[in-house]
Write an enzyme that holds these catalytic residues in place. Structure first.
Site, PDB file in Angstrom:
ATOM      1  N   ASP A 350       0.968  -1.372   0.035  1.00 62.08           N
ATOM      2  CA  ASP A 350       0.024   0.057   0.172  1.00 62.08           C
ATOM      3  C   ASP A 350       0.808   1.184   0.068  1.00 62.08           C
ATOM      4  O   ASP A 350       2.262   1.051  -0.042  1.00 62.08           O
ATOM      5  CB  ASP A 350      -1.022   0.030   1.254  1.00 62.08           C
ATOM      6  CG  ASP A 350      -0.077   0.045   2.476  1.00 62.08           C
ATOM      7  OD1 ASP A 350       1.027  -0.500   2.479  1.00 62.08           O
ATOM      8  OD2 ASP A 350      -0.618   0.547   3.563  1.00 62.08           O
ATOM      9  N   HIS A 679       1.688  -9.165  -2.603  1.00 61.00           N
ATOM     10  CA  HIS A 679       0.809  -8.205  -2.675  1.00 61.00           C
ATOM     11  C   HIS A 679       1.526  -6.788  -3.062  1.00 61.00           C
ATOM     12  O   HIS A 679       2.249  -6.270  -1.830  1.00 61.00           O
ATOM     13  CB  HIS A 679       0.029  -8.223  -1.530  1.00 61.00           C
ATOM     14  CG  HIS A 679      -1.078  -7.223  -1.435  1.00 61.00           C
ATOM     15  ND1 HIS A 679      -2.337  -7.506  -2.131  1.00 61.00           N
ATOM     16  CD2 HIS A 679      -1.307  -5.866  -0.713  1.00 61.00           C
ATOM     17  CE1 HIS A 679      -3.026  -6.323  -2.061  1.00 61.00           C
ATOM     18  NE2 HIS A 679      -2.564  -5.469  -1.209  1.00 61.00           N
ATOM     19  N   ASP A 727       1.445 -18.174  -2.601  1.00 62.39           N
ATOM     20  CA  ASP A 727       1.867 -16.927  -3.400  1.00 62.39           C
ATOM     21  C   ASP A 727       0.987 -16.417  -4.303  1.00 62.39           C
ATOM     22  O   ASP A 727       1.052 -16.588  -5.568  1.00 62.39           O
ATOM     23  CB  ASP A 727       3.337 -17.380  -4.065  1.00 62.39           C
ATOM     24  CG  ASP A 727       3.993 -16.649  -4.857  1.00 62.39           C
ATOM     25  OD1 ASP A 727       3.727 -15.356  -4.303  1.00 62.39           O
ATOM     26  OD2 ASP A 727       4.712 -16.703  -5.751  1.00 62.39           O
ATOM     27  N   GLU A 736       2.405 -10.289   1.687  1.00 65.02           N
ATOM     28  CA  GLU A 736       2.764  -8.945   1.380  1.00 65.02           C
ATOM     29  C   GLU A 736       4.253  -8.793   1.509  1.00 65.02           C
ATOM     30  O   GLU A 736       4.932  -9.904   1.941  1.00 65.02           O
ATOM     31  CB  GLU A 736       2.039  -8.059   2.171  1.00 65.02           C
ATOM     32  CG  GLU A 736       1.917  -6.440   1.701  1.00 65.02           C
ATOM     33  CD  GLU A 736       0.829  -5.543   2.140  1.00 65.02           C
ATOM     34  OE1 GLU A 736      -0.250  -6.291   2.678  1.00 65.02           O
ATOM     35  OE2 GLU A 736       0.884  -4.520   2.057  1.00 65.02           O
TER      36      GLU A 736
HETATM   37  O1  9MR Z   1       2.324  -6.041   9.901  1.00 64.06           O
HETATM   38  C1  9MR Z   1       1.210  -5.743  10.291  1.00 64.06           C
HETATM   39  C2  9MR Z   1       0.590  -6.857  10.976  1.00 64.06           C
HETATM   40  O2  9MR Z   1       1.319  -7.132  12.259  1.00 64.06           O
HETATM   41  C3  9MR Z   1      -0.824  -6.491  11.486  1.00 64.06           C
HETATM   42  O3  9MR Z   1      -1.432  -7.721  12.270  1.00 64.06           O
HETATM   43  C4  9MR Z   1      -1.766  -6.197  10.246  1.00 64.06           C
HETATM   44  C5  9MR Z   1      -3.141  -5.824  10.614  1.00 64.06           C
HETATM   45  O4  9MR Z   1      -3.402  -4.646  11.324  1.00 64.06           O
HETATM   46  O5  9MR Z   1      -1.227  -5.121   9.617  1.00 64.06           O
HETATM   47  C6  9MR Z   1      -0.095  -5.468   9.229  1.00 64.06           C
HETATM   48  O6  9MR Z   1       0.809  -4.440   8.515  1.00 64.06           O
HETATM   49  C7  9MR Z   1       0.147  -3.868   7.167  1.00 64.06           C
HETATM   50  C8  9MR Z   1      -0.575  -2.632   7.640  1.00 64.06           C
HETATM   51  O7  9MR Z   1      -1.404  -2.417   8.325  1.00 64.06           O
HETATM   52  C9  9MR Z   1      -0.573  -1.942   6.171  1.00 64.06           C
HETATM   53  N1  9MR Z   1       0.317  -1.760   5.215  1.00 64.06           N
HETATM   54  C10 9MR Z   1       0.765  -3.518   4.881  1.00 64.06           C
HETATM   55  C11 9MR Z   1       1.047  -4.000   6.368  1.00 64.06           C
HETATM   56  C12 9MR Z   1       1.402  -5.584   5.976  1.00 64.06           C
HETATM   57  O8  9MR Z   1       0.651  -6.303   5.549  1.00 64.06           O
END
Ligand code: 9MR
Length: 869
Positions: A350, A679, A727, A736
């Site tokens: 993102d 992702h 994947d 991601e």
């Molecule tokens: O890495 C983050 C993980 O520890 C949390 O459980 C999750 C849900 O809040 O979010 C992950 O972080 C994401 C973030 O919210 C938005 N950018 C991508 C991050 C990785 O997926």
């Protein structure tokens, strides 16, 4: 060499019937559901999971708000299909009946086309309806029978053809019918699992064979020409709870030859090829660090540094359609100023920029350099100016520091300005007001960018990183170093004055929440960094009185953005400072004990990884937890030179690079079967073939038992923990990429590269004696007492004693030491209370064991890897 296997979930092939004409079946009101519930084919039809996997054309920018999708359709198009909102990868079966239903409205009355069709030419449709929309949200429902069989279908709302712009809103989309998809069967390749990149010649070499065989199995190691260069037999390990697989352990450490293209064969299966050589980790260090330049916001990514495929215009410099990040307002009611928060690194797939996650990532990138400065085997020259392909190369500053500075400047810009309420605090994050879909390049993001409220956690991240920045930049740019320190101290004071402002866990629209309501660890980390940089007593007082100083910060699950005390502890143990000898011994002992715990885990795990969270609940981004545990092991190795710590680091690498239940390398471009559909909104080749895959050196999040995205939820339901990965570009909760995962990847690659360069650690003179006494023996059982004496001149902190049983003895329970056994090798580790062995001191522990026919005593013992006299 890589990508030789097709994507596992695309293995089902359907004959494609190319009907010449569209055969929509009369649109009728749908009958009530029959006894057997029809299967839902649409993912995220209620938009509860944001926009994904929905997509839209550029002239219909869509976002999710109030739980529905709305698209701003531009005027001046000719055909309905000139503007589309749709979903792909729909499976249709020939002869099956389906029901499409949805709720839709328009800002002005308008007629759209709704199609269920092939996603690619010839776009054959099985349903094509003209639908008149009004301003009231209305439910529509159509039945049809498919005369196509495909898994490349599409539901398309064709909203083009109008002269004037209008807003299209959509909710509750459902396509029911057909069959449930086959359960996802991962293609795990050959049953012999190796590190697909390779092994260091002097390092441990472990592999797994998946088999139910109860007896050992013969294995052969062959070179690229097929000549067998080593052979042996495997050790059965039984059922592995992380995978549900029964495995055998294959140990070919004794082979120290070098070359490319080795294979390991056992039980009629041959592994993917791998190398045995120094330099396995050289490119990975550079690639893992290059990831950060790719992720830069606010600067053009130039082909000169990344190649044409990855070049892109600067994102978020407020050039339309971008609305940020040069003058970014707060969310309504949060503040009435704007900030220039351009620059920094995008968090992940993102376009959000988050201070908590951004802070720990910057810190670990800075630590790649700081470790090299202060560690015997480290070499700062390898990270110096000219070592990375970044625009700043040639400026006299080590490139890794230049890269980190790009992010640090952004972090500083997130500080609430002087004179404002909460001055000195840091805004928690800046991101889009709504989730965007993918693909979407950063410079094409049309969403409003907003500053979110300040938080104590973000403020302390800024304080910690600012302090670390100050000491590392003092030599290169004293003015910048001073700015970092001032910002850090201001942030510290602000956090002390506002110690409990927590980010809202519900604030997750358009970006991640990154909420955290325990900031005692952030206080600890920030105080440690400020102490290391300034030597000021007030920070030491905070460190030494913290609940984290003296309790176990190196937990089984490992550290991450929400638990950062370990970062402070690791730097206290390694960065030269004003700590007294006792204080230093205290923190180093904590690191060594943490490493012992992870080494024991690596020993006990069937696949050798130093990660065993509570009940094997692998978390979102588990691969970074594995890496952070490896960082603790590596730091302990830097401090003690103990081979067992380096070994557990290397078996951690084996896991990440292919020796795992899925036979999957989690690093793009590394290994025969690598993750390459992570992702990401730009590296979105799986969604749009004109876009690239992630660049080499991008780490996938990895197995996640939470299955928080629709693809994972559907395809991986019921998975064993280490198998909960796919994947697929839409599986953001398992697949991601993020800066806080690639940062420890870079740190660890740098360590491993240095380790390869130094070869095996020198074995010091023997400095121990051991007495092993069988006190009591009965048919099939015995009790033994073991006494270890430190005959050297240095204290031993955290001891571990190993031996091999010459017979078939098996250790049962033990006292005064934690004892484990793998094959014939036994490892006894100190307890927390008897870990320090002063010169001349002894420790005694006991164990009870079983044996078959005889119970001969072991001949040789090693204390922390060194053979005892
Ligand atoms: O890495 C983050 C993980 O520890 C949390 O459980 C999750 C849900 O809040 O979010 C992950 O972080 C994401 C973030 O919210 C938005 N950018 C991508 C991050 C990785 O997926």
């Amino acid at each position: 060499m890589r990508r030789s296997r097709s994507r596992p979930n695309r293995n089902r092939l359907f004959p494609l019937l190319l009907a010449a004409t569209t055969v929509p079946v009369a649109a009728t009101l749908a009958p009530a559901a029959t006894a057997q519930e029809p299967v839902e084919q649409i993912s995220n039809g209620d938009f509860a999971g944001g926009l994904q996997p929905w997509w839209h054309t550029e002239n219909a920018p869509a976002s999710v708000s109030d739980g529905r999708l709305c698209a701003e359709v531009t005027g001046g198009t000719v055909n309905p299909w000139d503007a589309i909102v749709g979903q792909n990868d729909i499976t249709l079966l020939d002869g099956e009946s389906y029901q499409l239903s949805f709720t839709a409205s328009a800002s002005v009355p308008v007629t759209i086309s709704t199609n269920v069709q092939l996603a690619a030419e010839p776009y054959t449709a099985v349903l094509s309806e003209r639908v008149a929309l009004g301003t009231e949200a209305t439910e529509f429902s159509y039945n049809f029978t498919s005369d196509l069989a495909t898994d490349g279908g599409q539901v398309a709302f064709q909203v083009g053809g109008g002269e004037q712009p209008w807003t299209f809103c959509l909710d509750e989309v459902s396509l029911r019918g057909g069959e449930a998809p086959d359960p996802h069967e991962p293609d795990t390749g050959p049953r012999v699992r190796v590190n697909q990149v390779g092994y260091l010649p002097s390092g441990p070499k472990h592999a797994n064979l998946v088999t139910d065989a109860a007896q050992p199995v013969a294995w052969r190691l062959a070179d690229a020409g097929g000549t067998v260069v080593a052979e042996g037999t495997s050790s059965p390990q039984g059922l592995d709870p992380t995978s549900g697989q029964s495995t055998h352990h294959i140990d070919f450490t004794a082979f120290t030859g070098e070359g490319n293209g080795f294979t390991l064969t056992a039980d009629g299966e041959t592994s993917y090829p791998f190398d045995i050589r120094e330099g396995i980790y050289t490119d990975l260090r550079t690639d893992a660090l290059a990831f950060f330049y790719h992720q830069r916001s606010g600067i053009e990514i130039e082909a000169e540094y990344v190649g044409a495929e990855y070049a892109r215009p600067a994102g978020h410099l407020q050039v339309p359609p971008n609305q940020g990040d040069v003058e970014v307002p707060c969310q309504p009611g949060v503040c009435d100023y704007t900030l220039d928060v351009s620059g920094g690194w995008y968090d992940a797939g993102d376009h959000g920029k988050y201070v908590v996650n951004g802070g720990i990532s910057a810190a670990q990138v800075l630590s790649v350099y700081e470790r090299a400065l202060h560690t015997d085997g480290g070499d700062p020259a390898k990270l110096g100016d000219g070592s990375l392909a970044v625009p700043e190369r040639g400026n006299g500053v080590p490139d890794v520091l230049d890269e980190a500075r790009w992010q640090v400047e952004f972090l500083l810009s997130m500080q609430v300005p002087a004179g404002e309420e909460l001055a000195g605090m840091a805004h928690h994050k800046v991101h889009d007001a709504n989730w965007t879909g993918l693909p979407l390049l950063p410079h094409e993001d049309p969403e409003l960018r907003e500053l979110h409220p300040a938080s104590t956690a973000a403020t302390l991240n800024l304080a910690a990183v600012g302090a670390q920045c100050a000491r590392l930049f003092a030599e290169y740019d004293p003015a910048f170093a001073a700015r970092c320190l001032e910002a850090a101290q201001t942030a510290w004071d602000a956090a002390k004055a506002n110690p409990a402002i927590y980010a809202d866990p519900e604030d997750g629209v358009g970006g991640g929440a990154y909420s955290d309501d325990d900031v005692t660890d952030e206080f600890y980390w920030a105080a440690a960094e400020l102490f290391l940089t300034t030597g000021e007593n007030r920070y030491w007082t905070e460190v030494s009185s913290s609940p984290h100083h003296g309790t176990e910060v190196f937990t089984d699950g490992g550290f991450g953005w929400g638990s950062v005390a370990a970062l402070g502890m690791l730097n206290l143990a390694t960065v030269p400072s004003e700590l007294s000898t006792d204080q230093l011994a205290f923190v180093r002992d904590a690191v060594v004990r943490g490493a012992q715990r992870y080494a024991a885990t690596a020993d006990a795990e069937a696949y050798g990884l130093p990660y065993a969270p509570y009940e094997y609940q692998y978390v979102w981004g588990s691969n970074s937890q594995v890496l952070n545990n490896m960082v603790v092991l590596a730091t302990a190795h830097d401090l003690t030179g103990r081979a067992e710590f380096a070994e557990a680091v290397l078996t951690g690498w084996d896991y990440l690079l292919g020796r795992n239940p899925l036979n999957q390398s989690y690093v793009t471009g590394y290994g025969e079967y690598d993750a390459h559909n992570q992702h990401h909104r730009f590296w979105a080749n799986q969604s749009d073939p004109s876009l690239p895959n992630p660049p080499a050196g991008s780490l996938a999040g990895g197995p996640n038992t939470g299955l928080q995205d629709p693809v994972a939820a559907e395809q991986l339901a019921g998975c064993a923990p280490a198998m909960c990965y796919i994947d697929d570009i839409e599986s953001w909760s398992t697949n991601e990429v993020t800066i806080n995962w690639n940062a420890p990847l870079a740190w660890m690659a740098s360590f491993a590269e240095d380790l390869a360069g130094t070869g095996p650690p020198p074995q010091p003179e023997s400095s121990c004696t051991v007495s092993y006494r069988v006190g009591n023996e009965w048919p099939g059982g015995f009790v033994a007492e073991v006494e270890v004496t430190n005959t050297g001149e240095e204290p031993v902190q955290g001891w571990s004693l190993t031996w091999d049983y010459p017979g078939d003895q098996r250790v049962g329970n033990a006292w005064n030491a934690r004892v484990s056994q793998s094959g014939s090798t036994v490892t006894a580790r100190s307890e927390s209370w008897n870990g320090t062995l002063a010169p001349g001191a002894s420790v005694t522990f006991g164990l009870q064991g079983t044996f078959g026919s005889a119970n001969p005593a072991p001949g040789e013992f090693a204390l922390n890897g060194n053979t005892c006299a």
